[in-house]
Design a protein around this motif. Structure first.
Motif, PDB file in Angstrom:
ATOM      1  N   UNK A  14      45.043  42.566  28.065  1.00  0.00           N
ATOM      2  CA  UNK A  14      45.094  41.776  28.157  1.00  0.00           C
ATOM      3  C   UNK A  14      45.188  40.564  28.844  1.00  0.00           C
ATOM      4  N   UNK A  15      46.734  40.101  28.873  1.00  0.00           N
ATOM      5  CA  UNK A  15      47.580  39.513  29.251  1.00  0.00           C
ATOM      6  C   UNK A  15      46.568  39.059  30.947  1.00  0.00           C
ATOM      7  N   UNK A  16      46.943  40.598  31.464  1.00  0.00           N
ATOM      8  CA  UNK A  16      46.735  41.170  32.456  1.00  0.00           C
ATOM      9  C   UNK A  16      45.086  40.914  32.934  1.00  0.00           C
ATOM     10  N   UNK A  17      44.474  40.629  32.242  1.00  0.00           N
ATOM     11  CA  UNK A  17      42.554  39.987  32.505  1.00  0.00           C
ATOM     12  C   UNK A  17      42.672  38.970  32.677  1.00  0.00           C
ATOM     13  N   UNK A  21      41.419  37.006  35.871  1.00  0.00           N
ATOM     14  CA  UNK A  21      40.463  36.465  35.601  1.00  0.00           C
ATOM     15  C   UNK A  21      40.726  34.952  36.739  1.00  0.00           C
ATOM     16  N   UNK A  22      42.046  34.578  36.544  1.00  0.00           N
ATOM     17  CA  UNK A  22      42.642  33.348  36.930  1.00  0.00           C
ATOM     18  C   UNK A  22      42.398  33.588  38.164  1.00  0.00           C
ATOM     19  N   UNK A  23      43.209  34.579  38.937  1.00  0.00           N
ATOM     20  CA  UNK A  23      43.377  34.654  40.190  1.00  0.00           C
ATOM     21  C   UNK A  23      41.579  34.509  41.170  1.00  0.00           C
ATOM     22  N   UNK A  29      45.837  28.860  43.213  1.00  0.00           N
ATOM     23  CA  UNK A  29      45.648  27.986  44.270  1.00  0.00           C
ATOM     24  C   UNK A  29      45.757  26.694  44.054  1.00  0.00           C
ATOM     25  N   UNK A  30      45.299  26.466  42.722  1.00  0.00           N
ATOM     26  CA  UNK A  30      45.645  25.604  42.442  1.00  0.00           C
ATOM     27  C   UNK A  30      46.926  25.180  42.078  1.00  0.00           C
ATOM     28  N   UNK A  31      47.198  25.805  41.362  1.00  0.00           N
ATOM     29  CA  UNK A  31      48.874  25.357  41.003  1.00  0.00           C
ATOM     30  C   UNK A  31      49.636  25.296  42.204  1.00  0.00           C
TER      31      UNK A  31
END
Length: 149
Positions: A14-17, A21-23, A29-31
Motif C-alpha cells: 500500500x505504501x509502494x502504491x 501514485x506520487x511519482x 519533481x516538485x519536492x
C-alpha cells in the motif's frame, strides 16, 4: 508464509502504491525543486531499505534484537528536524541581506528565498514523520510476531 508477514506485505505494498501514485503525479519533481537539502529523498531511501529488512526478518522468522531498527526510526525523526532547521537557515540566512523594502524586485527575491526555505523545512519534517511512523508500525508488527514464537 505467516499471517504477520502477509500483514507486513499488505502495508508495504500500500505504501509502494502511494509512492507510485506520487511519482505519476510528479510529486518527486516538485519536492526536488523545493527541497534544497535533499533530506526528503534520503529519508525515502532509509524507509525503503529498513522496510525491506524488516520484511526479510518476518519472512525468515529471524528473532534477533530490533534495537537498531528502532534507532533508525528515531533517526528518521531527527533527520526530519535537521531538515527543518536547515530550511529555516536557508530561509533566514540570505533573505534579509541587501533587502530594500522600496524595491519590488528585492522584495520578490526575498519572498522567493523564504518560500524555498520554508518548503524545504516542511517537506523534510513531513518525510521524517511519515518514514518514522511507517517503520514503527512495521516494528510493532514484527515484535508481535517475535512474542508469539
Amino acid at each position: 508464509m505467516t499471517k504477520t508477514f502477509l500483514q507486513w506485505w499488505l502495508f508495504f505494498v500500500l505504501q509502494l502504491i502511494i509512492l507510485g501514485a506520487s511519482y505519476i503525479y510528479k510529486v518527486h519533481i516538485y519536492i526536488l525543486n523545493n527541497d534544497q537539502t535533499y533530506i526528503s529523498f534520503i529519508l525515502i531511501g532509509i524507509w525503503l531499505l529498513t522496510s525491506m529488512r524488516i520484511g526479510y526478518k518476518l519472512l525468515k522468522n529471524i528473532t534477533t534484537s530490533n534495537e537498531r531498527y528502532w534507532f533508525v526510526a528515531e533517526t528518521c525523526l531527527v533527520l526530519g528536524l535537521i531538515g527543518t532547521v536547515s530550511g529555516f537557515i536557508i530561509m533566514l540566512g540570505s533573505t534579509f541581506t541587501n533587502l530594500d523594502v522600496g524595491d519590488i524586485t528585492s522584495m520578490t527575491n526575498a519572498l522567493t528565498t523564504m518560500s524555498i526555505g520554508m518548503s524545504a523545512a516542511l517537506y523534510t519534517t513531513l518525510m521524517g514523520l511519515l518514514s518514522s511512523l511507517s517503520i514503527k508500525v512495521q516494528l510493532i508488527n514484527l515484535e508481535r510476531t517475535i512474542q508469539k514464537i
